[in-house]
Design an enzyme around this catalytic site. Structure first.
Site, mmCIF file in Angstrom:
data_model
loop_
_atom_site.group_PDB
_atom_site.id
_atom_site.type_symbol
_atom_site.label_atom_id
_atom_site.label_comp_id
_atom_site.label_asym_id
_atom_site.label_seq_id
_atom_site.Cartn_x
_atom_site.Cartn_y
_atom_site.Cartn_z
ATOM 1 N N TYR A 154 37.581 29.754 32.542
ATOM 2 C CA TYR A 154 37.441 30.905 33.435
ATOM 3 C C TYR A 154 37.328 30.413 34.884
ATOM 4 O O TYR A 154 38.044 30.888 35.777
ATOM 5 C CB TYR A 154 36.198 31.723 33.037
ATOM 6 C CG TYR A 154 36.068 33.032 33.779
ATOM 7 C CD1 TYR A 154 36.825 34.142 33.413
ATOM 8 C CD2 TYR A 154 35.186 33.170 34.850
ATOM 9 C CE1 TYR A 154 36.710 35.347 34.100
ATOM 10 C CE2 TYR A 154 35.058 34.363 35.534
ATOM 11 C CZ TYR A 154 35.834 35.455 35.157
ATOM 12 O OH TYR A 154 35.714 36.636 35.841
ATOM 13 N N SER B 138 36.792 35.585 41.242
ATOM 14 C CA SER B 138 35.432 35.799 40.718
ATOM 15 C C SER B 138 34.524 34.885 41.532
ATOM 16 O O SER B 138 34.991 33.962 42.202
ATOM 17 C CB SER B 138 35.392 35.382 39.246
ATOM 18 O OG SER B 138 34.064 35.230 38.796
HETATM 19 P P1 NAD Z 1 37.270 44.633 31.380
HETATM 20 O O1 NAD Z 1 37.341 43.797 30.133
HETATM 21 O O2 NAD Z 1 36.226 45.668 31.489
HETATM 22 O O3 NAD Z 1 38.693 45.272 31.679
HETATM 23 C C1 NAD Z 1 39.832 44.431 31.721
HETATM 24 C C2 NAD Z 1 41.083 45.231 31.436
HETATM 25 O O4 NAD Z 1 42.187 44.313 31.459
HETATM 26 C C3 NAD Z 1 41.083 45.873 30.042
HETATM 27 O O5 NAD Z 1 41.573 47.183 30.144
HETATM 28 C C4 NAD Z 1 42.011 44.977 29.231
HETATM 29 O O6 NAD Z 1 42.690 45.665 28.181
HETATM 30 C C5 NAD Z 1 42.981 44.487 30.297
HETATM 31 N N1 NAD Z 1 43.622 43.222 29.960
HETATM 32 C C6 NAD Z 1 43.018 42.074 29.587
HETATM 33 N N2 NAD Z 1 43.943 41.135 29.325
HETATM 34 C C7 NAD Z 1 45.155 41.706 29.539
HETATM 35 C C8 NAD Z 1 46.493 41.241 29.434
HETATM 36 N N3 NAD Z 1 46.771 40.012 29.006
HETATM 37 N N4 NAD Z 1 47.502 42.083 29.762
HETATM 38 C C9 NAD Z 1 47.235 43.353 30.163
HETATM 39 N N5 NAD Z 1 45.985 43.847 30.262
HETATM 40 C C10 NAD Z 1 44.959 43.032 29.954
HETATM 41 O O7 NAD Z 1 37.107 43.569 32.573
HETATM 42 P P2 NAD Z 1 36.620 43.790 34.079
HETATM 43 O O8 NAD Z 1 35.201 43.392 34.152
HETATM 44 O O9 NAD Z 1 37.064 45.088 34.590
HETATM 45 O O10 NAD Z 1 37.435 42.617 34.763
HETATM 46 C C11 NAD Z 1 38.615 42.838 35.513
HETATM 47 C C12 NAD Z 1 38.902 41.581 36.315
HETATM 48 O O11 NAD Z 1 37.773 41.317 37.142
HETATM 49 C C13 NAD Z 1 39.112 40.324 35.481
HETATM 50 O O12 NAD Z 1 40.107 39.523 36.072
HETATM 51 C C14 NAD Z 1 37.769 39.641 35.545
HETATM 52 O O13 NAD Z 1 37.853 38.243 35.352
HETATM 53 C C15 NAD Z 1 37.361 39.984 36.962
HETATM 54 N N6 NAD Z 1 35.929 39.884 37.233
HETATM 55 C C16 NAD Z 1 35.057 40.755 36.662
HETATM 56 C C17 NAD Z 1 33.718 40.617 36.951
HETATM 57 C C18 NAD Z 1 32.692 41.547 36.393
HETATM 58 O O14 NAD Z 1 31.513 41.302 36.614
HETATM 59 N N7 NAD Z 1 33.060 42.588 35.687
HETATM 60 C C19 NAD Z 1 33.268 39.592 37.794
HETATM 61 C C20 NAD Z 1 34.195 38.737 38.345
HETATM 62 C C21 NAD Z 1 35.533 38.894 38.067
#
Ligand code: NAD
Length: 260
Positions: free
Chosen positions: A158, A145
């Protein structure tokens, strides 16, 4: 020629957000998919959604919590059983946790964030790297991230977990590069997914839309990113086109992390 023709790609956190967007882009580029998530219902819906548009894609689903070592072993074993190999791994599942000042942070939530974001990413590499080593081929994309290259107010676990993802990415690159395996990380900024929608609710419970608009103003592009914009970079890193990119953490944030 499609970028991932017949490649077997395992994706964690595949049921929604960045995981689902990448699964769709990978299917479009010819991949076969092992989709992993702990949300069983959403995972099945994701599978059906992909098959509707890409009916020729071979898709397996495994319900697993990435913070539990035994369940990680299970999703890796089931993927190998279904496909015989794993060419690419999008190590994406993660949570944000609650926002709170460092000294007031709930220790149980802190441990949960570390358990999923750090240990989950580590377990995934621990069990998939030996398979890729045997194949003498593999592409890993870990999800860090902007919080993995900068501090973020009120998000200590985080930020700690995402810096660790970037660090582990460098180590995997050093230790496994000789086996035809590349390991990189992405560092998304704010991308419009369910996780980010939830974060804006925490920042401004009365008016999450106002929090989103204010956040976008700080970005050079004056907007948030879209999951598809991340997915295209991930597919590039999983493809042959990125064969000499190794150990990098690549920001996908509209340039925001450059500002002082
Ligand atoms: P989201 O919450 O929209 O989707 C995350 C998915 O991961 C969900 O389907 C959830 O059920 C699954 N999940 C969570 N914990 C889990 C576990 N312990 N075991 C199995 N599945 C699990 O999140 P997102 O925004 O798509 O984020 C995905 C990744 O991207 C994460 O690692 C997040 O930290 C990273 N990220 C997202 C953003 C953003 O702006 N969306 C920015 C930086 C990093």
């Amino acid at each position: 020629m499609k970028k991932l023709e017949n490649k077997v790609i395992a994706i964690t956190g595949a049921a929604m957000g960045l995981g689902l967007a990448t699964a769709i882009e990978a299917a479009q580029q010819g991949a076969q998919l092992a989709l992993v998530d702990y949300n069983e219902k959403a995972l099945e819906e994701a599978k059906q959604f992909i098959l509707k548009d890409y009916p020729d894609t071979k898709v397996t689903t495994v319900v697993a919590d990435v913070s539990k070592e035994e369940e990680v072993k299970k999703y890796v074993e089931e993927t190998v059983k279904a496909f015989g190999r794993i060419d690419g791994f999008y190590n994406n599942a993660g949570i944000e946790g609650k926002q709170a000042p460092m000294t007031e942070y709930d220790v149980e939530v802190f441990k949960k964030v570390i358990g999923i974001n750090l240990m989950g990413v580590y377990y995934g590499m621990r069990y998939i790297l030996p398979i890729m080593q045997k194949q003498e081929y593999g592409r890993i994309v870990n999800v860090a991230s902007v919080g993995g290259i900068r501090g973020v107010m009120n998000q200590t676990p985080y930020v700690a977990s995402k810096h660790a993802v970037s660090g582990m990415t460098k180590n995997a690159a050093l230790e496994f590069g000789r086996h035809g395996i590349t390991t990189n990380a992405i560092a998304p900024g704010a991308i419009l997914t369910p996780m980010v929608a939830e974060a804006f609710k925490q920042v401004n419970p009365d008016d999450p839309q106002a929090a989103e608009t204010e956040y976008a103003q700080a970005n050079p592009t004056k907007r948030l990113g879209l999951p598809e914009e991340v997915a295209k970079v991930v597919v590039f890193l999983l493809s042959e086109d990125a064969s000499y990119v190794n150990g990098q953490t690549i920001a996908i944030d509209g340039g925001e992390s450059n500002s002082y």
